[in-house]
Design a protein around this motif. Structure first.
Motif, mmCIF file in Angstrom:
data_model
loop_
_atom_site.group_PDB
_atom_site.id
_atom_site.type_symbol
_atom_site.label_atom_id
_atom_site.label_comp_id
_atom_site.label_asym_id
_atom_site.label_seq_id
_atom_site.Cartn_x
_atom_site.Cartn_y
_atom_site.Cartn_z
ATOM 1 N N THR A 152 7.989 -27.655 -39.754
ATOM 2 C CA THR A 152 7.195 -28.672 -40.445
ATOM 3 C C THR A 152 5.952 -29.034 -39.636
ATOM 4 N N ALA A 153 6.129 -29.233 -38.339
ATOM 5 C CA ALA A 153 4.993 -29.580 -37.471
ATOM 6 C C ALA A 153 3.951 -28.465 -37.493
ATOM 7 N N ALA A 154 4.395 -27.217 -37.406
ATOM 8 C CA ALA A 154 3.464 -26.086 -37.423
ATOM 9 C C ALA A 154 2.735 -26.003 -38.757
ATOM 10 N N ARG A 155 3.468 -26.234 -39.837
ATOM 11 C CA ARG A 155 2.851 -26.186 -41.162
ATOM 12 C C ARG A 155 1.798 -27.277 -41.320
ATOM 13 N N LEU A 156 2.093 -28.467 -40.849
ATOM 14 C CA LEU A 156 1.137 -29.576 -40.969
ATOM 15 C C LEU A 156 -0.146 -29.316 -40.189
ATOM 16 N N LEU A 157 -0.033 -28.582 -39.088
ATOM 17 C CA LEU A 157 -1.208 -28.255 -38.283
ATOM 18 C C LEU A 157 -1.883 -26.962 -38.732
ATOM 19 N N GLY A 158 -1.198 -26.211 -39.610
ATOM 20 C CA GLY A 158 -1.760 -24.946 -40.052
ATOM 21 C C GLY A 158 -1.747 -23.884 -38.974
ATOM 22 N N VAL A 159 -0.700 -23.883 -38.142
ATOM 23 C CA VAL A 159 -0.598 -22.922 -37.047
ATOM 24 C C VAL A 159 0.662 -22.080 -37.206
ATOM 25 N N GLU A 160 0.703 -20.963 -36.472
ATOM 26 C CA GLU A 160 1.860 -20.078 -36.496
ATOM 27 C C GLU A 160 2.869 -20.509 -35.432
ATOM 28 N N PRO A 161 4.144 -20.696 -35.806
ATOM 29 C CA PRO A 161 5.143 -21.107 -34.810
ATOM 30 C C PRO A 161 5.203 -20.189 -33.590
ATOM 31 N N VAL A 162 4.978 -18.896 -33.803
ATOM 32 C CA VAL A 162 5.062 -17.958 -32.675
ATOM 33 C C VAL A 162 3.905 -18.127 -31.690
ATOM 34 N N ARG A 163 2.888 -18.913 -32.073
ATOM 35 C CA ARG A 163 1.771 -19.210 -31.173
ATOM 36 C C ARG A 163 1.874 -20.632 -30.642
ATOM 37 N N CYS A 164 3.057 -21.226 -30.741
ATOM 38 C CA CYS A 164 3.265 -22.611 -30.288
ATOM 39 C C CYS A 164 4.287 -22.661 -29.157
ATOM 40 N N VAL A 165 4.144 -23.673 -28.310
ATOM 41 C CA VAL A 165 5.102 -23.915 -27.227
ATOM 42 C C VAL A 165 5.743 -25.275 -27.442
ATOM 43 N N VAL A 166 7.043 -25.317 -27.277
ATOM 44 C CA VAL A 166 7.818 -26.548 -27.442
ATOM 45 C C VAL A 166 8.382 -26.978 -26.097
ATOM 46 N N LEU A 167 8.345 -28.283 -25.840
ATOM 47 C CA LEU A 167 8.956 -28.851 -24.636
ATOM 48 C C LEU A 167 10.161 -29.680 -25.063
ATOM 49 N N GLU A 168 11.343 -29.333 -24.532
ATOM 50 C CA GLU A 168 12.597 -29.940 -24.956
ATOM 51 C C GLU A 168 13.495 -30.242 -23.771
ATOM 52 N N ASP A 169 14.470 -31.141 -23.993
ATOM 53 C CA ASP A 169 15.418 -31.454 -22.926
ATOM 54 C C ASP A 169 16.865 -31.224 -23.335
ATOM 55 N N SER A 170 17.137 -30.914 -24.610
ATOM 56 C CA SER A 170 18.513 -30.776 -25.081
ATOM 57 C C SER A 170 18.766 -29.391 -25.670
ATOM 58 N N PRO A 171 20.013 -28.909 -25.606
ATOM 59 C CA PRO A 171 20.346 -27.619 -26.215
ATOM 60 C C PRO A 171 20.043 -27.575 -27.710
ATOM 61 N N SER A 172 20.276 -28.676 -28.427
ATOM 62 C CA SER A 172 20.010 -28.666 -29.864
ATOM 63 C C SER A 172 18.515 -28.552 -30.142
ATOM 64 N N GLY A 173 17.695 -29.200 -29.320
ATOM 65 C CA GLY A 173 16.252 -29.097 -29.483
ATOM 66 C C GLY A 173 15.746 -27.707 -29.158
ATOM 67 N N VAL A 174 16.303 -27.118 -28.091
ATOM 68 C CA VAL A 174 15.932 -25.756 -27.728
ATOM 69 C C VAL A 174 16.320 -24.791 -28.844
ATOM 70 N N ALA A 175 17.509 -24.993 -29.425
ATOM 71 C CA ALA A 175 17.961 -24.133 -30.520
ATOM 72 C C ALA A 175 17.024 -24.239 -31.717
ATOM 73 N N ALA A 176 16.577 -25.444 -32.019
ATOM 74 C CA ALA A 176 15.662 -25.651 -33.147
ATOM 75 C C ALA A 176 14.342 -24.940 -32.914
ATOM 76 N N ALA A 177 13.787 -25.097 -31.716
ATOM 77 C CA ALA A 177 12.504 -24.476 -31.397
ATOM 78 C C ALA A 177 12.605 -22.959 -31.403
ATOM 79 N N THR A 178 13.679 -22.444 -30.835
ATOM 80 C CA THR A 178 13.877 -20.998 -30.785
ATOM 81 C C THR A 178 14.032 -20.421 -32.184
ATOM 82 N N ALA A 179 14.808 -21.100 -33.023
ATOM 83 C CA ALA A 179 15.005 -20.634 -34.399
ATOM 84 C C ALA A 179 13.705 -20.664 -35.191
ATOM 85 N N ALA A 180 12.811 -21.580 -34.831
ATOM 86 C CA ALA A 180 11.513 -21.661 -35.504
ATOM 87 C C ALA A 180 10.567 -20.560 -35.043
#
Length: 219
Positions: A152-180
């Protein structure tokens, strides 16, 4: 202006951007006391990075209390908003990295499983204008570990998820970012996170530079 293929950087909120996990523990402990049961750091660890609904369901199951979920939700939200509105502490290195990313013209986003009311309380202290997009639990159907928040964040910015970097502290957040499809910098707070391809694990954001973020992306 975009640099070297990095189109956006997305920050998680609780435990990554701000030191709020201890506040969650305080509020959860108080709510569980109202439900007539104890709450421990082990209980909190079971829920880190999860949704409010999951937390409430778990609390009611552990306590066995016959209290409407909406009531527990109100106790949780009111307690968190009151505490966070009084002031919130940024995690070490968070402000510096956020400012460095923005100084180089790279869009930033805040992506959290917390409710909008709680994010608003945090942003009063952090500064909403530091982010080009904000995605909370209110903006998605499925929260982390589902990839929807980051997609959703990538879509709102009009960017490709594979060109984005996510900063996370939890396994569930890492899983979400990786799946995206995003690259990930993990700063484990309560639960351990293992290194993996496309993932940098560090002890603190003080150890991360914008160059480190770019290096995680494919050429």
């Amino acid at each position: 202006m975009r640099h070297m293929g990095m189109e956006a950087v997305f920050f998680d909120m609780d435990g990554l951007l701000v030191d709020s996990e201890r506040v969650w523990l305080e509020i959860e402990t108080g709510v569980m006391a109202r439900l007539g049961a104890a709450w421990t750091p082990e209980h909190q660890a079971h829920l880190v990075g999860g949704s409010m609904e999951r937390t409430i369901g778990y609390m009611l199951a552990v306590s066995g209390a016959e209290v409407p979920p909406a009531t527990v939700r109100s106790w949780m939200v009111d307690g968190m908003v009151a505490r966070l509105s009084a002031g919130v502490e940024l995690m070490p290195g968070a402000a510096e990295l956020l400012d460095a990313v923005r100084d180089e013209g790279v869009p930033t986003g805040l992506v959290t499983s917390s409710l909008g009311e709680i994010a608003d309380a945090v942003l009063k202290g952090v500064g909403r204008d530091r982010f080009d997009v904000i995605v909370t639990a209110d903006d998605v159907t499925h929260t982390k570990p589902d990839p929807e928040p980051y997609l959703t964040a990538a879509r709102l910015l009009g960017v490709e998820p594979v060109r984005c970097v996510v900063l996370e502290d939890s396994p569930s957040g890492v899983a979400a970012a990786t799946a995206a499809g995003c690259a990930v910098v993990a700063v484990p707070s309560i639960l351990p996170i293992e290194p993996a391809p496309g993932r940098l694990v560090v002890p603190s954001l003080t150890a991360v530079t914008v160059a480190d973020l770019r290096a995680l992306l494919p050429a």
